[in-house]
Design a protein around this motif. Structure first.
Motif, PDB file in Angstrom:
ATOM      1  N   ARG A 145     -31.738  82.016  20.668  1.00 32.98           N
ATOM      2  CA  ARG A 145     -30.798  81.362  19.747  1.00 32.98           C
ATOM      3  C   ARG A 145     -31.550  80.444  18.784  1.00 32.98           C
ATOM      4  O   ARG A 145     -31.211  80.336  17.603  1.00 32.98           O
ATOM      5  CB  ARG A 145     -29.742  80.578  20.525  1.00 32.98           C
ATOM      6  N   ALA A 151     -33.376  82.627  16.203  1.00 35.53           N
ATOM      7  CA  ALA A 151     -32.406  83.221  15.283  1.00 35.53           C
ATOM      8  C   ALA A 151     -31.893  82.180  14.286  1.00 35.53           C
ATOM      9  O   ALA A 151     -31.720  82.467  13.097  1.00 35.53           O
ATOM     10  CB  ALA A 151     -31.238  83.829  16.061  1.00 35.53           C
ATOM     11  N   GLU A 204     -32.345  82.015  10.151  1.00 37.65           N
ATOM     12  CA  GLU A 204     -31.214  81.959   9.217  1.00 37.65           C
ATOM     13  C   GLU A 204     -31.294  80.773   8.273  1.00 37.65           C
ATOM     14  O   GLU A 204     -30.998  80.889   7.089  1.00 37.65           O
ATOM     15  CB  GLU A 204     -29.894  81.915   9.988  1.00 37.65           C
ATOM     16  N   ALA A 254     -36.672  87.367  16.230  1.00 35.41           N
ATOM     17  CA  ALA A 254     -35.432  87.237  15.469  1.00 35.41           C
ATOM     18  C   ALA A 254     -34.739  88.580  15.316  1.00 35.41           C
ATOM     19  O   ALA A 254     -33.507  88.678  15.372  1.00 35.41           O
ATOM     20  CB  ALA A 254     -35.723  86.621  14.098  1.00 35.41           C
ATOM     21  N   ALA A 314     -32.980  89.350  18.515  1.00 34.72           N
ATOM     22  CA  ALA A 314     -32.125  88.296  19.072  1.00 34.72           C
ATOM     23  C   ALA A 314     -30.653  88.683  19.067  1.00 34.72           C
ATOM     24  O   ALA A 314     -29.949  88.513  20.075  1.00 34.72           O
ATOM     25  CB  ALA A 314     -32.337  86.986  18.302  1.00 34.72           C
ATOM     26  N   ASP A 315     -30.138  89.193  17.929  1.00 33.70           N
ATOM     27  CA  ASP A 315     -28.705  89.497  17.836  1.00 33.70           C
ATOM     28  C   ASP A 315     -28.276  90.498  18.902  1.00 33.70           C
ATOM     29  O   ASP A 315     -27.248  90.324  19.559  1.00 33.70           O
ATOM     30  CB  ASP A 315     -28.373  90.033  16.445  1.00 33.70           C
TER      31      ASP A 315
END
Length: 315
Positions: free
Chosen positions: A18, A21, A25, A76, A79-80
């Protein structure tokens, strides 16, 4: 040169994913920490511990900001998918427990804090004592961002459907928006204000010469849009994000204001203030925002069901 393999003890946790990520962003450890609800040093130390384990940096300086290294980009990129899989697993486990356990992280705007939220948390406690509900007060932009970033499971927010410049739709893109109820926006004016007859609906255009009191940034934007539809730009003399202060300023004769009915129900109108509906039927829509698939997590689905029922009784 042959690179040494990663140590066998190397492991990744969801907090690290998290954090990476969020840094990807927002391009900032400080902003990522704020969104995740951690301190900046805590996120920095978390990244450093992973860097020490893998022997590669995750972030590097770029001008005044930072950017992810190749290693950071790898984390990253995955991660999602990993976080979505973990959320799905949590949902299935919660289903097995039959709502005897679980957690719902809730966020909502200030006037909901003293109206909808206490009743919602109380109803969950009464019906599902094993489900832990945590709450964070935040205006819609931050609350919706918290859902997107996995900090919150459900955000109570609002949108102004008639406003051309309402940023809600853009902020909630890719998330699931559940409409809850209509919340009328009322005009507040000192009692006996000339030209305002009793409880009659008001044409905002008739008040173009008044001093106006603006609320939170979103409320100020709505005031500007509403007055523009009535054919004028308001003269804003005072601004405060405290809706009780708005009422007090109106009572003191400092100006007129627009305020949602939910805010007025949260704190009774003081003596010397009248509330009028507008001829244009000014209103906002109360909504709940979740991540895709959140309705398959029983604790979140049940919270959303109770929220829908309670909101329609409250507004």
């Amino acid at each position: 040169m042959t690179l040494a393999p990663l140590p066998g003890s190397f492991d990744l946790d969801s907090q690290t994913l998290r954090a990476v990520a969020a840094v990807a962003e927002y391009g900032s450890i400080t902003r990522a920490a704020a969104v995740l609800g951690y301190s900046q040093p805590a996120v920095s130390q978390q990244l450093k511990r992973v860097e020490a384990r893998i022997g590669m940096p995750l972030v590097t300086r770029s001008g005044r900001g930072i950017r992810l290294t190749d290693a950071g980009e790898v984390l990253a990129r995955h991660a999602d998918a990993v976080l979505a899989a973990l959320d799905a697993a949590a949902g299935e486990l919660s289903d097995l427990s039959g709502l005897r356990s679980g957690r719902v992280r809730l966020a909502a705007f200030p006037s909901a804090s003293s109206t909808i939220v206490p009743r919602l948390i109380g109803a969950m406690a009464a019906d599902h004592a094993g489900v832990q509900v945590t709450y964070l007060e935040a205006e819609p932009p931050e609350a919706v961002a918290g859902v997107r970033d996995g900090v919150s499971d459900l955000a109570i927010a609002f949108r102004h459907p008639a406003d051309r410049h309402d940023p809600f739709d853009a902020s909630a893109e890719g998330l699931v928006v559940h409409e809850l109820a209509r919340d009328d926006v009322l005009l507040l004016a000192p009692t006996g204000h000339p030209g305002l007859a009793g409880g009659a609906a008001v044409d905002l255009g008739a008040l173009r010469g008044e001093n106006w009191i603006a609320g939170c940034p979103r409320c100020r934007g709505h005031l500007l849009d509403s007055c523009a539809r009535a054919g004028f730009a308001p003269s804003i003399s005072f601004e405060t994000d405290n809706f009780v202060a708005v009422m007090s300023m109106v009572a003191a004769g400092l100006g007129v204001a627009l305020l949602p009915e939910l805010a007025i129900s949260a704190s009774a109108l003081p003596s010397g203030v009248e509330a009028h509906r507008t001829l244009a039927g000014d209103h906002r829509m109360l909504v709940a925002v979740t991540r895709p698939g959140a309705d398959h997590i029983p604790a979140v689905a049940e919270t959303l069901r109770l929220l829908t029922t309670l909101t329609r009784r409250t507004v």
